[in-house]
Design a protein around this motif. Structure first.
Motif, PDB file in Angstrom:
ATOM      1  N   LYS A  69       0.670  -1.380   0.079  1.00 37.11           N
ATOM      2  CA  LYS A  69      -0.001  -0.003  -0.013  1.00 37.11           C
ATOM      3  C   LYS A  69       0.812   1.249  -0.166  1.00 37.11           C
TER       4      LYS A  69
ATOM      5  N   LEU B 105     -16.134  -4.474   1.723  1.00 40.20           N
ATOM      6  CA  LEU B 105     -16.105  -3.950   3.073  1.00 40.20           C
ATOM      7  C   LEU B 105     -16.922  -2.276   2.926  1.00 40.20           C
TER       8      LEU B 105
ATOM      9  N   PHE C 163     -15.129   2.148   7.832  1.00 38.14           N
ATOM     10  CA  PHE C 163     -13.876   2.843   7.493  1.00 38.14           C
ATOM     11  C   PHE C 163     -13.497   2.905   5.993  1.00 38.14           C
TER      12      PHE C 163
ATOM     13  N   LEU D 273     -10.476   4.385   4.014  1.00 39.00           N
ATOM     14  CA  LEU D 273      -9.529   3.022   3.272  1.00 39.00           C
ATOM     15  C   LEU D 273      -9.296   3.515   1.586  1.00 39.00           C
TER      16      LEU D 273
ATOM     17  N   ARG E 267      -0.864 -14.920   3.690  1.00 34.62           N
ATOM     18  CA  ARG E 267      -1.358 -13.973   4.865  1.00 34.62           C
ATOM     19  C   ARG E 267      -0.771 -14.408   6.317  1.00 34.62           C
TER      20      ARG E 267
ATOM     21  N   THR F  10      -4.277  -8.545  10.809  1.00 35.69           N
ATOM     22  CA  THR F  10      -4.827  -7.103  10.267  1.00 35.69           C
ATOM     23  C   THR F  10      -4.124  -6.070  10.835  1.00 35.69           C
TER      24      THR F  10
ATOM     25  N   ARG G 122       3.587  -7.147   8.924  1.00 36.69           N
ATOM     26  CA  ARG G 122       3.083  -6.014   9.802  1.00 36.69           C
ATOM     27  C   ARG G 122       3.666  -5.995  11.073  1.00 36.69           C
TER      28      ARG G 122
ATOM     29  N   VAL H  30      -3.672  -0.117  12.413  1.00 39.81           N
ATOM     30  CA  VAL H  30      -4.461  -0.962  11.375  1.00 39.81           C
ATOM     31  C   VAL H  30      -4.782  -0.088  10.071  1.00 39.81           C
TER      32      VAL H  30
ATOM     33  N   ASN I 231      -1.287  -0.510   7.665  1.00 41.05           N
ATOM     34  CA  ASN I 231      -0.777  -1.864   7.547  1.00 41.05           C
ATOM     35  C   ASN I 231       0.229  -2.307   6.564  1.00 41.05           C
TER      36      ASN I 231
ATOM     37  N   HIS J 209      -1.450  -5.680   1.649  1.00 46.25           N
ATOM     38  CA  HIS J 209      -2.645  -6.381   1.475  1.00 46.25           C
ATOM     39  C   HIS J 209      -2.371  -7.651   0.714  1.00 46.25           C
ATOM     40  N   GLY J 210      -3.157  -8.838   1.323  1.00 46.08           N
ATOM     41  CA  GLY J 210      -3.116 -10.181   0.572  1.00 46.08           C
ATOM     42  C   GLY J 210      -4.353 -10.599   0.445  1.00 46.08           C
TER      43      GLY J 210
HETATM   44  P1  RTP Z   1      -6.201  -6.742   3.680  1.00 48.35           P
HETATM   45  O1  RTP Z   1      -7.520  -7.303   3.191  1.00 48.35           O
HETATM   46  O2  RTP Z   1      -5.704  -5.356   3.500  1.00 48.35           O
HETATM   47  O3  RTP Z   1      -5.206  -7.651   3.711  1.00 48.35           O
HETATM   48  O4  RTP Z   1      -6.516  -6.681   5.166  1.00 48.35           O
HETATM   49  P2  RTP Z   1      -7.405  -7.822   6.123  1.00 48.35           P
HETATM   50  O5  RTP Z   1      -7.845  -8.795   4.990  1.00 48.35           O
HETATM   51  O6  RTP Z   1      -6.264  -8.284   7.074  1.00 48.35           O
HETATM   52  O7  RTP Z   1      -8.470  -6.901   6.698  1.00 48.35           O
HETATM   53  P3  RTP Z   1      -9.811  -6.601   6.350  1.00 48.35           P
HETATM   54  O8  RTP Z   1     -10.624  -6.834   7.559  1.00 48.35           O
HETATM   55  O9  RTP Z   1     -10.284  -6.931   4.999  1.00 48.35           O
HETATM   56  O10 RTP Z   1      -9.770  -4.947   5.926  1.00 48.35           O
HETATM   57  C1  RTP Z   1      -9.151  -4.296   4.915  1.00 48.35           C
HETATM   58  C2  RTP Z   1      -8.285  -3.342   5.490  1.00 48.35           C
HETATM   59  O11 RTP Z   1      -8.971  -2.225   5.892  1.00 48.35           O
HETATM   60  C3  RTP Z   1      -8.272  -1.663   6.868  1.00 48.35           C
HETATM   61  N1  RTP Z   1      -9.045  -1.339   8.022  1.00 48.35           N
HETATM   62  N2  RTP Z   1      -9.182  -0.308   8.940  1.00 48.35           N
HETATM   63  N3  RTP Z   1     -10.499  -0.140  12.180  1.00 48.35           N
HETATM   64  C4  RTP Z   1     -10.084   0.204  10.867  1.00 48.35           C
HETATM   65  O12 RTP Z   1      -9.915   1.232  10.860  1.00 48.35           O
HETATM   66  C5  RTP Z   1      -9.889  -0.743   9.870  1.00 48.35           C
HETATM   67  N4  RTP Z   1     -10.021  -2.164   9.882  1.00 48.35           N
HETATM   68  C6  RTP Z   1      -9.410  -2.464   8.666  1.00 48.35           C
HETATM   69  C7  RTP Z   1      -6.857  -2.168   6.808  1.00 48.35           C
HETATM   70  O13 RTP Z   1      -5.930  -1.547   6.188  1.00 48.35           O
HETATM   71  C8  RTP Z   1      -7.191  -3.603   6.442  1.00 48.35           C
HETATM   72  O14 RTP Z   1      -5.701  -4.010   5.962  1.00 48.35           O
END
Ligand code: RTP
Length: 155
Positions: free
Chosen positions: A16, A59, A64, A68, A92, A98, A109, A116, A119, A122-123
């Motif tokens: 990112k 999402l 967020f 985001l 992952r 996350t 990370r 968060v 971070n 992304h994967g």
């Molecule tokens: P990613 O898709 O980026 O690998 O992240 P992830 O599956 O581990 O997490 P996901 O729940 O899909 O969230 C995507 C991205 O959204 C941002 N995020 N911000 N509470 C918050 O402010 C919040 N929660 C999630 C993060 O950048 C996360 O990687």
């Protein structure tokens, strides 16, 4: 040999804008490369906000979501496709939880990020999203098929 098809598993991984701006591109690629996964597509691009919304469409109802998508489109992203046996799930694992406050040390990370919303990476989270995200970010002809000399020592 018997697992040839499994070795062709592919996932989408993106560094990112925070990871790019912090100069972590080589560090992140290095970790995936040293593990034994194979880089089959890579580009640097600034995604539009509309493109970011497509990438994160799952999402769209989260509070967020707007921030985001704003952030993902705020600067260069390094988009990649990595290949190898178990690369979706283990990718992952290398990335870590996350929320970097919960990511284990030793993960990308855990070692390199703090909050968060920043971070750095992304994967794809499963085979379906991997397929969708690869198709969203890359044209088929941007994916390169090749044999590396190391494969016979990895598999
Ligand atoms: P990613 O898709 O980026 O690998 O992240 P992830 O599956 O581990 O997490 P996901 O729940 O899909 O969230 C995507 C991205 O959204 C941002 N995020 N911000 N509470 C918050 O402010 C919040 N929660 C999630 C993060 O950048 C996360 O990687």
């Amino acid at each position: 040999e018997a697992h040839a098809a499994a070795q062709n598993e592919r996932t989408f991984i993106a560094i990112k804008p925070d990871g790019v701006q912090r100069g972590l591109v080589a560090e992140i690629i290095s970790r995936l490369e040293r593990k034994g996964f194979k880089l089959v597509a890579i580009k640097i691009t600034v995604p539009s906000k509309e493109f970011a919304q497509k990438h994160y469409h799952d999402l769209k109802d989260r509070p967020f979501f707007n921030g985001l998508c704003q952030f993902l489109s705020s600067g260069p992203v390094v988009a990649m496709v990595w290949e190898g046996e178990g690369v979706i799930k283990y990718g992952r694992k290398l990335i870590g939880a996350t929320n970097p406050q919960a990511s284990e040390p030793g993960t990308i990370r855990g070692d390199l990020a703090v909050v968060v919303g920043r971070n750095i990476i992304h994967g794809s989270d499963g085979p379906e999203t991997a397929k969708d995200e690869i198709n969203l970010w890359f044209k088929p002809q941007e994916l390169v098929n090749y044999k590396s000399n190391e494969e016979k020592w990895i598999y």
